[in-house]
Design a protein around this motif. Structure first.
Motif, PDB file in Angstrom:
ATOM      1  N   PRO A  17     -18.262  38.528 -98.555  1.00 25.35           N
ATOM      2  CA  PRO A  17     -18.646  37.423 -97.664  1.00 25.35           C
ATOM      3  C   PRO A  17     -19.078  37.881 -96.265  1.00 25.35           C
ATOM      4  N   ASN A  18     -18.759  39.112 -95.892  1.00 20.12           N
ATOM      5  CA  ASN A  18     -19.118  39.628 -94.570  1.00 20.12           C
ATOM      6  C   ASN A  18     -20.537  40.181 -94.505  1.00 20.12           C
ATOM      7  N   PHE A  19     -21.203  40.304 -95.645  1.00 23.02           N
ATOM      8  CA  PHE A  19     -22.544  40.877 -95.684  1.00 23.02           C
ATOM      9  C   PHE A  19     -23.596  39.774 -95.597  1.00 23.02           C
ATOM     10  N   PRO A  20     -24.644  40.007 -94.814  1.00 18.95           N
ATOM     11  CA  PRO A  20     -25.721  39.006 -94.746  1.00 18.95           C
ATOM     12  C   PRO A  20     -26.591  39.059 -96.003  1.00 18.95           C
ATOM     13  N   PRO A  21     -27.285  37.971 -96.314  1.00 18.04           N
ATOM     14  CA  PRO A  21     -28.214  37.986 -97.447  1.00 18.04           C
ATOM     15  C   PRO A  21     -29.220  39.134 -97.284  1.00 18.04           C
ATOM     16  N   GLY A  22     -29.532  39.772 -98.404  1.00 16.34           N
ATOM     17  CA  GLY A  22     -30.460  40.900 -98.395  1.00 16.34           C
ATOM     18  C   GLY A  22     -29.777  42.246 -98.357  1.00 16.34           C
ATOM     19  N   SER A  23     -28.456  42.264 -98.109  1.00 17.12           N
ATOM     20  CA  SER A  23     -27.720  43.529 -98.097  1.00 17.12           C
ATOM     21  C   SER A  23     -27.613  44.074 -99.515  1.00 17.12           C
ATOM     22  N   LYS A  24     -27.751  45.375 -99.644  1.00 19.90           N
ATOM     23  CA  LYS A  24     -27.615  46.038-100.946  1.00 19.90           C
ATOM     24  C   LYS A  24     -26.198  46.604-101.026  1.00 19.90           C
ATOM     25  N   VAL A  25     -25.445  46.174-102.033  1.00 23.32           N
ATOM     26  CA  VAL A  25     -24.032  46.533-102.134  1.00 23.32           C
ATOM     27  C   VAL A  25     -23.699  47.085-103.514  1.00 23.32           C
ATOM     28  N   TRP A  76     -13.601  45.305-116.530  1.00 23.73           N
ATOM     29  CA  TRP A  76     -13.910  45.748-115.174  1.00 23.73           C
ATOM     30  C   TRP A  76     -15.297  46.361-115.194  1.00 23.73           C
ATOM     31  N   VAL A  77     -16.141  45.920-114.257  1.00 24.79           N
ATOM     32  CA  VAL A  77     -17.514  46.411-114.199  1.00 24.79           C
ATOM     33  C   VAL A  77     -17.877  46.812-112.770  1.00 24.79           C
ATOM     34  N   ASN A  78     -18.820  47.750-112.676  1.00 20.96           N
ATOM     35  CA  ASN A  78     -19.435  48.142-111.417  1.00 20.96           C
ATOM     36  C   ASN A  78     -20.745  47.396-111.300  1.00 20.96           C
ATOM     37  N   VAL A  79     -21.057  46.935-110.088  1.00 23.07           N
ATOM     38  CA  VAL A  79     -22.290  46.200-109.844  1.00 23.07           C
ATOM     39  C   VAL A  79     -23.001  46.817-108.650  1.00 23.07           C
ATOM     40  N   LEU A  80     -24.304  46.987-108.805  1.00 26.36           N
ATOM     41  CA  LEU A  80     -25.162  47.362-107.695  1.00 26.36           C
ATOM     42  C   LEU A  80     -26.205  46.259-107.597  1.00 26.36           C
ATOM     43  N   GLY A  81     -26.301  45.640-106.433  1.00 27.85           N
ATOM     44  CA  GLY A  81     -27.240  44.538-106.310  1.00 27.85           C
ATOM     45  C   GLY A  81     -27.376  44.056-104.885  1.00 27.85           C
ATOM     46  N   TYR A  82     -28.074  42.944-104.733  1.00 21.41           N
ATOM     47  CA  TYR A  82     -28.344  42.358-103.425  1.00 21.41           C
ATOM     48  C   TYR A  82     -27.546  41.083-103.223  1.00 21.41           C
ATOM     49  N   VAL A  83     -26.987  40.946-102.023  1.00 23.05           N
ATOM     50  CA  VAL A  83     -26.313  39.709-101.640  1.00 23.05           C
ATOM     51  C   VAL A  83     -27.390  38.649-101.473  1.00 23.05           C
TER      52      VAL A  83
END
Length: 133
Positions: A17-25, A76-83
């Motif tokens: 929730p602390n990341f702005p839209p468009g952040s890659k996490v 349990w899964v790992n995710v790489l994506g955009y907020v």
């Protein structure tokens, strides 16, 4: 000006929730629901223990490669994506769910959950600004 792809930030699901839209996490979570109709995985990870954050992970881009064991409740899964954005909640004591557009998703396999939490907590603490700014 940035040349190349946006850098990825390894984080805990509770920090999304602390990341702005468009952040890659990149984060890890436990599947609590999967909607085959919308291709949305609901992930949670109760760390720190007071966290009630939820990630709504859109896996539409991954349907051709997604494995059934990666969508089972309890996996349990790992995710790489955009907020994408936060979805508002109706209850004041409930955190907003964060919507994520997944680029990659893979099973965590066997892992040490407490070791993972310590490692990410340590990295977050090292990156936090000190008392002088």
């Amino acid at each position: 000006m940035q040349n190349g792809p946006v850098p990825t930030t390894l984080t805990l699901l509770a920090e999304l929730p602390n990341f702005p839209p468009g952040s890659k996490v990149r984060f890890m979570g436990c599947v609590t629901n999967y909607s085959t109709k919308t291709a949305i995985l609901t992930l949670q990870h109760s760390h720190p223990s007071a966290s009630s954050a939820t990630a709504l992970v859109d896996v539409n881009l991954l349907l051709r490669t997604l494995k059934s064991d990666e969508t089972q409740v309890g996996a349990w899964v790992n995710v790489l994506g955009y907020v994408e954005r936060k979805r508002q909640t109706t209850s004041s004591n409930e955190e907003a769910a964060v919507q994520i557009q997944a680029l990659l998703l893979w099973s965590s396999g066997p892992f040490d959950l407490e070791g993972y939490e310590r490692s990410v907590d340590r990295r977050i603490a090292e990156e936090a600004p000190g008392p002088d700014g």
